[in-house]
Structure formats: C-alpha cells, structure tokens
Design an enzyme around this catalytic site. Structure first.
Site, PDB file in Angstrom:
ATOM      1  N   MET A  83      -4.674 -22.401 -32.851  1.00  0.00           N
ATOM      2  CA  MET A  83      -3.350 -21.795 -32.987  1.00  0.00           C
ATOM      3  C   MET A  83      -3.165 -20.699 -31.957  1.00  0.00           C
ATOM      4  O   MET A  83      -3.037 -19.518 -32.284  1.00  0.00           O
ATOM      5  CB  MET A  83      -3.193 -21.262 -34.417  1.00  0.00           C
ATOM      6  N   GLY A  84      -3.177 -21.080 -30.687  1.00  0.00           N
ATOM      7  CA  GLY A  84      -2.890 -20.124 -29.620  1.00  0.00           C
ATOM      8  C   GLY A  84      -1.395 -20.142 -29.339  1.00  0.00           C
ATOM      9  O   GLY A  84      -0.589 -20.485 -30.208  1.00  0.00           O
ATOM     10  N   ARG A  85      -1.047 -19.807 -28.108  1.00  0.00           N
ATOM     11  CA  ARG A  85       0.374 -19.785 -27.740  1.00  0.00           C
ATOM     12  C   ARG A  85       1.005 -21.165 -27.869  1.00  0.00           C
ATOM     13  O   ARG A  85       2.099 -21.320 -28.400  1.00  0.00           O
ATOM     14  CB  ARG A  85       0.522 -19.278 -26.309  1.00  0.00           C
ATOM     15  N   ILE A  86       0.281 -22.173 -27.357  1.00  0.00           N
ATOM     16  CA  ILE A  86       0.844 -23.526 -27.395  1.00  0.00           C
ATOM     17  C   ILE A  86       0.898 -24.029 -28.835  1.00  0.00           C
ATOM     18  O   ILE A  86       1.886 -24.650 -29.255  1.00  0.00           O
ATOM     19  CB  ILE A  86       0.035 -24.485 -26.493  1.00  0.00           C
ATOM     20  N   GLU A 146     -12.165 -37.413 -16.478  1.00  0.00           N
ATOM     21  CA  GLU A 146     -10.887 -37.749 -15.850  1.00  0.00           C
ATOM     22  C   GLU A 146     -11.086 -37.903 -14.349  1.00  0.00           C
ATOM     23  O   GLU A 146     -11.895 -37.188 -13.770  1.00  0.00           O
ATOM     24  CB  GLU A 146      -9.863 -36.646 -16.145  1.00  0.00           C
ATOM     25  N   HIS A 174      -3.020 -36.638 -18.387  1.00  0.00           N
ATOM     26  CA  HIS A 174      -3.084 -35.163 -18.314  1.00  0.00           C
ATOM     27  C   HIS A 174      -1.806 -34.567 -17.708  1.00  0.00           C
ATOM     28  O   HIS A 174      -1.850 -33.944 -16.642  1.00  0.00           O
ATOM     29  CB  HIS A 174      -4.330 -34.721 -17.535  1.00  0.00           C
ATOM     30  N   SER A 218      -5.564 -30.855 -25.362  1.00  0.00           N
ATOM     31  CA  SER A 218      -6.327 -29.703 -24.844  1.00  0.00           C
ATOM     32  C   SER A 218      -7.299 -30.139 -23.759  1.00  0.00           C
ATOM     33  O   SER A 218      -6.951 -30.143 -22.576  1.00  0.00           O
ATOM     34  CB  SER A 218      -7.028 -28.971 -25.986  1.00  0.00           C
ATOM     35  N   ARG A 219      -8.491 -30.540 -24.154  1.00  0.00           N
ATOM     36  CA  ARG A 219      -9.459 -31.071 -23.193  1.00  0.00           C
ATOM     37  C   ARG A 219     -10.170 -32.239 -23.857  1.00  0.00           C
ATOM     38  O   ARG A 219     -10.482 -32.189 -25.053  1.00  0.00           O
ATOM     39  CB  ARG A 219     -10.491 -30.004 -22.804  1.00  0.00           C
TER      40      ARG A 219
HETATM   41  C1  GLV Z   1      -3.827 -27.991 -18.335  1.00  0.00           C
HETATM   42  O1  GLV Z   1      -4.501 -28.759 -18.969  1.00  0.00           O
HETATM   43  C2  GLV Z   1      -4.013 -26.589 -18.359  1.00  0.00           C
HETATM   44  O2  GLV Z   1      -5.036 -26.120 -18.861  1.00  0.00           O
HETATM   45  O3  GLV Z   1      -3.146 -25.884 -17.854  1.00  0.00           O
HETATM   46  C1  GLV Z   2      -2.516 -21.448 -24.365  1.00  0.00           C
HETATM   47  O1  GLV Z   2      -1.715 -20.762 -23.770  1.00  0.00           O
HETATM   48  C2  GLV Z   2      -2.811 -21.248 -25.742  1.00  0.00           C
HETATM   49  O2  GLV Z   2      -3.211 -20.126 -26.053  1.00  0.00           O
HETATM   50  O3  GLV Z   2      -2.620 -22.174 -26.537  1.00  0.00           O
END
Ligand code: GLV
Ligand code: GLV
Length: 322
Positions: free
Chosen positions: A156-159, A268, A287, A238-239
C-alpha cells in the site's frame, strides 16, 4: 565551471534532453529500443560524474568500481531493484528514482489490467480475429464482475493508494497488506488491513504492488496461490520476481485460481514461448505500467532535475539513499 559529465544509458528524445545541455555535458547510448551493453556502461562510467539509467540496466558493484568520479545515479523508474544501493552507499554515490510522477498512470494501467482480466478483453478480441463470432450465446466470454467485489492490495504505497481510489469508484471493498499499517489509507479510503494469508483468503482480486526486496522475493509462491479463492484473479504490476512463475502457472493450469494479469516477469523481456502465454486465462503485458508519453517524459525530466539539483548542491528531489 566545467559541466558535469552525464552518461545516459538509452537514447532519449531531443526535445526532453536539449534544455539540459546548458548545464550538463551529456552523452547517450545511441539506441532507443535496446539497453546499453554492460561492457559499454563499464567503459562510459569511467569518465562520468553522473548516470541516468533505465530499469533494464544492472547498476552493480562493477559499475561503482569503474566509476571513480561517479557521484550520482538517477534511475528512471520508481523501482530501483536494478541498482545495488548498498554498493552505491559504500562508494558514496547518491541514487534517485522517479516516484509520484508515475503514480496515477501506473494505477490506471493496473486497474485496466484488472478489468481486462476480469472481463476477458484479450480473449474477446482474439475470438473475433479467429472468426469465432458466429453466434452469440448466454455464457460466451462471460467473465467476472469487478464492481462490488473485494480487491486485496499487497503493497500500500503511493500506487497502491491510487489504485484503492479507483477501486472505491467501482464500489469495491478494499483490503490491503503492507509492512506497516497505513492510517491514511484506512481513514480516507476505508481500506482494511489484513495479514497476508488472510487477505488471500478474502480477495477476489489480489494485486501485487510491493517493491522487490529480499523479503518480497517469491512471496507469491505455491502456498500463496493455494490460499487464494478458486475464482480469484491475480494481478502483478510491481516486479516479476515477487512471484514464483512456475507456481503461478500450476495454479492457473489446475484452476486453483481463475486467471492472472501480469505486467512484469522474472526475466524480462519474455518471448512468445513463455509458458504463461500459453494459458488463455493469463493476460501478459510488456512492463508498460508507466508507459504514457506524458508520464515517461516527466520521468525523464525528473531524472535530469535530480542531476541538476545534485550538482548545484541543492537537496535531491527523490533520493532513495540518504
Ligand atoms: C517501473 O516498473 C518502475 O519501477 O517505474
Ligand atoms: C510507488 O510510488 C509506490 O510507493 O507505490
């Protein structure tokens, strides 16, 4: 004063780069679509004061060893798992990323991936291309609802918060799991904190937005998929390495979960022979989370602005190491 020498590991558009040439002595890898060869990076870094790098470039100990004058790496991504930050720290090199400017764009893509997976948009498009729209039938290409369902956001970050906002607009119930509780998300978005396995049990859509680290490597493993609902759809923006892809393949192929939408992969790029592509219930994207012209340009500018701040002795806009 001599302009700081910057090596950029990809060809970036002239209209973005040009205005910075007054202050920076810029050299670029000349290909737009291919990453710099590591041997070239190791050679170029010898004379560089700063690097502007992509998420496709491993910025490892060797880079810092060769970069005797290197002072800063501006990585054009919010994630920086491609940069060995502890090596950077050891060599006294600053590292910056590009948060904030890509938050809404990436949340849009993540929600689009969720919607497309739920409503089987890619399969639907393919069916017309294959001339399979001969009739209509009540359950043809029937997917699952998104509105009023439960989304479980892991990271639960910014995105994650921007995604929760979108989910709210679809009357979804929002669950989240994070390293620490997020009061803002709980108060403003009505998000409910849950332990990881508990969230997996209740979510109709499990969305991975957590950064890749030693703790999150393969966090979505066999056991995690087993704990999800058989109707659950797994989304990863995410990754790739947060997921054990073999376990995911097994879970979808054995109907332990209903499907997946993936924007990221362990290794990738992937090709058309990747096993996950053989499953119709899995939607794969290359991606493109932050890939809009506006946002990618803003990310480039944010890298340059960090470089300029650094060499002017001003506080960095987005340092990842202090
Ligand atoms: C993309 O995956 C980023 O981390 O900006
Ligand atoms: C990325 O900016 C995050 O914190 O989810």
């Amino acid at each position: 004063m001599k302009k700081p020498k910057i090596y950029i590991t990809r060809r970036l558009p002239d209209e973005v780069v040009e205005p910075y040439k007054n202050q920076l002595d810029i050299e670029m890898w000349d290909k737009e679509e291919e990453p710099v060869e590591h041997s070239v990076l190791l050679e170029k870094v010898r004379s560089a004061d700063g690097l502007l790098t992509m998420l496709t470039d491993p910025v490892d100990e060797d880079v810092f060893m060769e970069g005797q004058h290197l002072r800063i790496v501006a990585n054009m991504a919010v994630g920086y798992d491609n940069v060995d930050v502890s090596a950077a720290h050891k060599h006294g090199v600053a590292v910056t990323n590009t948060p904030d400017v890509l938050t809404d764009t990436t949340a849009d893509l993540t929600f689009a991936l969720l919607m497309s997976s739920a409503r089987r948009l890619l399969e639907a498009n393919h069916s017309i291309q294959r001339n399979e729209w001969n009739n209509w039938s009540p359950l043809w290409l029937a997917g699952s609802d998104v509105h009023h369902k439960t989304i479980g956001i892991v990271g639960m970050g910014r995105i994650g918060k921007a995604l929760a906002k979108r989910a709210k607009g679809f009357d979804m119930r929002v669950l989240y799991h994070n390293r620490s509780r997020d009061e803002e998300a709980e108060e403003n978005l009505g998000a409910v904190y849950m332990e990881f396995y508990e969230l997996l049990k209740f979510a109709d859509f499990v969305v991975c937005l957590t950064p890749l680290s030693d703790e999150t490597y393969h966090m979505f493993d066999k056991e995690a998929f087993e704990r999800m609902r058989n109707t659950a759809i797994f989304i990863n923006a995410s990754r790739g390495a947060t997921v054990d892809e073999k376990a995911l393949y097994h879970a979808v192929n054995n109907s332990e979960i209903a499907g997946a939408g993936l924007d990221v992969f362990e290794e990738e790029p992937i090709g058309s022979d990747h096993p996950l592509l053989s499953l119709p219930q899995v939607l794969c994207l290359p991606h493109i989370g932050s890939a809009t012209v506006e946002t990618r340009s803003n990310m480039m500018r944010m890298c340059f602005d960090n470089l300029i701040h650094f060499f002017e002795g001003k506080p960095l806009i987005s340092p990842v190491n202090k």
